[in-house]
Scaffold this active site. Structure first.
Site, PDB file in Angstrom:
ATOM      1  N   ASN A 285      51.803  35.860  28.540  1.00  0.00           N
ATOM      2  CA  ASN A 285      52.196  37.347  28.082  1.00  0.00           C
ATOM      3  C   ASN A 285      52.054  37.486  30.213  1.00  0.00           C
ATOM      4  OD1 ASN A 285      49.373  37.174  29.087  1.00  0.00           O
ATOM      5  ND2 ASN A 285      49.458  38.923  27.008  1.00  0.00           N
TER       6      ASN A 285
ATOM      7  N   ARG B  23      41.116  44.183  32.508  1.00  0.00           N
ATOM      8  CA  ARG B  23      40.356  45.075  31.926  1.00  0.00           C
ATOM      9  C   ARG B  23      39.368  46.456  31.576  1.00  0.00           C
ATOM     10  NH1 ARG B  23      42.658  42.876  28.588  1.00  0.00           N
ATOM     11  NH2 ARG B  23      42.045  40.176  27.586  1.00  0.00           N
TER      12      ARG B  23
ATOM     13  N   GLN C 193      38.208  49.662  22.929  1.00  0.00           N
ATOM     14  CA  GLN C 193      38.997  49.592  22.208  1.00  0.00           C
ATOM     15  C   GLN C 193      39.443  49.399  20.331  1.00  0.00           C
ATOM     16  OE1 GLN C 193      42.109  47.913  26.182  1.00  0.00           O
ATOM     17  NE2 GLN C 193      42.118  46.807  23.869  1.00  0.00           N
TER      18      GLN C 193
ATOM     19  N   HIS D   9      47.217  49.389  25.291  1.00  0.00           N
ATOM     20  CA  HIS D   9      47.054  48.185  25.051  1.00  0.00           C
ATOM     21  C   HIS D   9      47.867  48.338  24.780  1.00  0.00           C
ATOM     22  CE1 HIS D   9      44.337  45.013  26.404  1.00  0.00           C
ATOM     23  NE2 HIS D   9      45.832  44.521  26.882  1.00  0.00           N
TER      24      HIS D   9
HETATM   25  P1  NAI Z   1      44.276  33.809  35.707  1.00  0.00           P
HETATM   26  O1  NAI Z   1      43.179  32.738  35.506  1.00  0.00           O
HETATM   27  O2  NAI Z   1      45.548  33.038  36.608  1.00  0.00           O
HETATM   28  O3  NAI Z   1      43.606  34.704  37.533  1.00  0.00           O
HETATM   29  C1  NAI Z   1      42.512  35.192  37.209  1.00  0.00           C
HETATM   30  C2  NAI Z   1      42.403  35.171  38.614  1.00  0.00           C
HETATM   31  O4  NAI Z   1      40.854  35.798  39.406  1.00  0.00           O
HETATM   32  C3  NAI Z   1      41.859  33.445  39.477  1.00  0.00           C
HETATM   33  O5  NAI Z   1      42.508  33.389  40.412  1.00  0.00           O
HETATM   34  C4  NAI Z   1      39.956  33.505  39.723  1.00  0.00           C
HETATM   35  O6  NAI Z   1      39.825  33.833  41.010  1.00  0.00           O
HETATM   36  C5  NAI Z   1      40.201  35.566  39.743  1.00  0.00           C
HETATM   37  N1  NAI Z   1      38.982  36.134  40.022  1.00  0.00           N
HETATM   38  C6  NAI Z   1      37.784  35.844  38.825  1.00  0.00           C
HETATM   39  N2  NAI Z   1      37.385  36.656  39.400  1.00  0.00           N
HETATM   40  C7  NAI Z   1      37.153  37.287  40.562  1.00  0.00           C
HETATM   41  C8  NAI Z   1      36.673  38.050  41.763  1.00  0.00           C
HETATM   42  N3  NAI Z   1      34.882  38.492  40.308  1.00  0.00           N
HETATM   43  N4  NAI Z   1      37.314  38.425  42.645  1.00  0.00           N
HETATM   44  C9  NAI Z   1      38.308  38.431  42.997  1.00  0.00           C
HETATM   45  N5  NAI Z   1      38.771  37.108  41.988  1.00  0.00           N
HETATM   46  C10 NAI Z   1      38.341  36.926  41.021  1.00  0.00           C
HETATM   47  O7  NAI Z   1      44.365  34.814  34.837  1.00  0.00           O
HETATM   48  P2  NAI Z   1      45.218  35.723  34.760  1.00  0.00           P
HETATM   49  O8  NAI Z   1      46.680  35.243  33.832  1.00  0.00           O
HETATM   50  O9  NAI Z   1      46.533  35.454  35.587  1.00  0.00           O
HETATM   51  O10 NAI Z   1      45.219  37.017  33.933  1.00  0.00           O
HETATM   52  C11 NAI Z   1      44.100  37.953  34.631  1.00  0.00           C
HETATM   53  C12 NAI Z   1      44.038  39.162  33.513  1.00  0.00           C
HETATM   54  O11 NAI Z   1      44.660  39.549  32.910  1.00  0.00           O
HETATM   55  C13 NAI Z   1      43.113  37.952  32.305  1.00  0.00           C
HETATM   56  O12 NAI Z   1      41.458  37.964  31.592  1.00  0.00           O
HETATM   57  C14 NAI Z   1      43.039  39.286  31.214  1.00  0.00           C
HETATM   58  O13 NAI Z   1      41.846  39.927  31.492  1.00  0.00           O
HETATM   59  C15 NAI Z   1      43.868  40.317  31.916  1.00  0.00           C
HETATM   60  N6  NAI Z   1      45.204  40.179  30.951  1.00  0.00           N
HETATM   61  C16 NAI Z   1      45.882  41.623  30.352  1.00  0.00           C
HETATM   62  C17 NAI Z   1      46.602  41.873  29.969  1.00  0.00           C
HETATM   63  C18 NAI Z   1      47.457  43.158  29.233  1.00  0.00           C
HETATM   64  O14 NAI Z   1      47.970  42.702  27.991  1.00  0.00           O
HETATM   65  N7  NAI Z   1      46.995  44.004  29.602  1.00  0.00           N
HETATM   66  C19 NAI Z   1      47.361  40.672  29.337  1.00  0.00           C
HETATM   67  C20 NAI Z   1      47.446  39.153  30.216  1.00  0.00           C
HETATM   68  C21 NAI Z   1      46.336  39.007  30.760  1.00  0.00           C
END
Ligand code: NAI
Length: 358
Positions: free
Chosen positions: A117, A256, A285, A309
């Site tokens: 997503n 989040r 939530q 959400h």
């Molecule tokens: P991803 O794993 O591809 O990318 C996450 C990035 O955040 C990585 O590059 C990582 O190094 C970075 N990161 C981690 N800790 C960090 C920090 N302290 N400071 C800076 N960067 C940091 O994950 P993706 O697919 O981009 O998703 C990210 C988040 O989005 C998910 O973990 C989820 O919590 C949220 N999400 C929300 C959705 C919604 O419906 N609102 C749906 C899908 C994801």
């Protein structure tokens, strides 16, 4: 095996719209498949407290399926009761509702449908940035309430062109947000992430990496949060960090809710330190009716772009995460390797590099 899914209720909408696959009614489309393989499949939305279906069934569940939209919080204590649990599958992206360290200790795998997503969220981020910068919500409220006072809206409406926009987290979603921002002719695109983007990707979007978080936020007109929730991001955006934001900056958080301190954000919006806050994720939530993010406003009466959400649960996304969940289950039952991108916790080890530097 016993498979337990914690999903949200879809009620009438789910009966009328079978593509609402992530609902209790439509069961991720998995019942026929699981039962044909001889597995027991329990689906429920009841997830809070000791009498919930979640807590009752977890004791002898082998495979747990949850979604971030209606998270079944699998704490260390609950995991200790889950004697048979081997695999947790997140139908979607973001597995922070599972205690990942406890899963490592108990050798429970945590898998998610990575990428399922990310476009859905990147589009929501674009929408949220635009609705804040252009002061859409108060303008829309005038339209539906019968009012017409352009100056009241225009006094806090701007163009995105010429602004500095930065993403905290530049993984799948953050990178897609940067790509989508390119045609808006921003002054600059920035990112903060302990993992650098691949050089070609960085050059293609023309983004500059800022290595210090305070420096990063102090340069942005718009900050978008796209990092997972983990020990290193919980409460990261709080009173102290908000003081380093540009006065009147906009903040979008679809990652989040708990990455931001709820009271500190509401206070920053009220004082005008933040001009706007938008997102769809909450620290609890469903969010309680009196959650400060439901009613918070900036001094001019706008700046609140909150929704329940839903950004990652569009019908297109539901098709993808339902299919991805089935694929993960099939791989598990047939002893085939999982797609490495889907493995957050392997057996006894955190495999994903996205949940903090370890
Ligand atoms: P991803 O794993 O591809 O990318 C996450 C990035 O955040 C990585 O590059 C990582 O190094 C970075 N990161 C981690 N800790 C960090 C920090 N302290 N400071 C800076 N960067 C940091 O994950 P993706 O697919 O981009 O998703 C990210 C988040 O989005 C998910 O973990 C989820 O919590 C949220 N999400 C929300 C959705 C919604 O419906 N609102 C749906 C899908 C994801």
């Amino acid at each position: 095996m016993k498979v337990l899914a914690i999903l949200y209720n879809g009620f009438k909408a789910a009966k009328a719209e079978p593509r609402l696959l992530g609902t209790v009614e439509n069961e991720l489309g998995l019942r026929a498949y699981l039962e044909s393989q001889g597995h027991e499949y329990i689906v429920t939305s009841s997830k809070e407290g000791p009498d919930s279906d979640f807590q009752k069934h977890i004791a002898d569940t082998d495979i747990l399926i949850t979604t971030p939209f209606h998270p079944g919080y699998l704490t260390k204590e609950l995991m200790a009761k889950a004697k048979n649990l081997k695999v947790c599958v997140t139908a979607g992206v973001g597995s922070d509702h599972v205690d990942l360290n406890a899963a490592v200790d108990r050798k429970i795998q945590v898998l998610e449908v990575s990428g399922s997503n990310v476009v859905s969220v990147a589009e929501q981020v674009m929408m949220s940035i635009l609705l804040l910068v252009r002061n859409f919500v108060p303008a829309h409220e005038q339209a539906i309430s019968g009012n017409w006072q352009v100056s009241d809206i225009a006094r806090n409406a701007f163009d995105l062109e010429g602004k500095v926009v930065g993403t905290l987290g530049a993984g799948r979603i953050g990178h897609r947000v940067l790509q989508r921002l390119v045609p808006f002719n921003t002054k600059e695109l920035l990112y903060f992430d302990y993992k650098g983007l691949p050089k070609e990707a960085e050059q293609a979007v023309g983004a500059r990496r800022v290595e210090d978080l305070k420096e990063f936020v102090s340069q942005c007109d718009v900050v978008t949060v796209n990092a997972p929730l983990h020990e290193g991001t919980k409460g990261l955006i709080n009173k102290d960090l908000l003081q380093h934001f540009k006065p009147g900056a906009w903040l979008v958080n679809t990652a989040r809710g708990a990455i931001c301190n709820a009271d500190d954000v509401a206070a920053a919006l009220k004082s005008g330190q933040l001009r706007g806050y938008a997102g769809d994720v909450w620290n609890q939530q469903p969010a309680p009716a009196d959650h400060p993010w439901r009613s918070m406003r900036n001094p001019l009466g706008g700046g609140n772009g909150m929704t329940p959400h839903y950004s990652g649960t569009t019908l297109d996304a539901q098709t993808r995460y339902a299919e991805g969940t089935k694929q993960i289950l099939q791989n598990y039952f047939e002893g085939k390797p999982q797609d490495p991108g889907n493995v957050i916790v392997g057996v006894g080890k955190i495999e994903s590099a996205s949940y903090g530097q370890r």
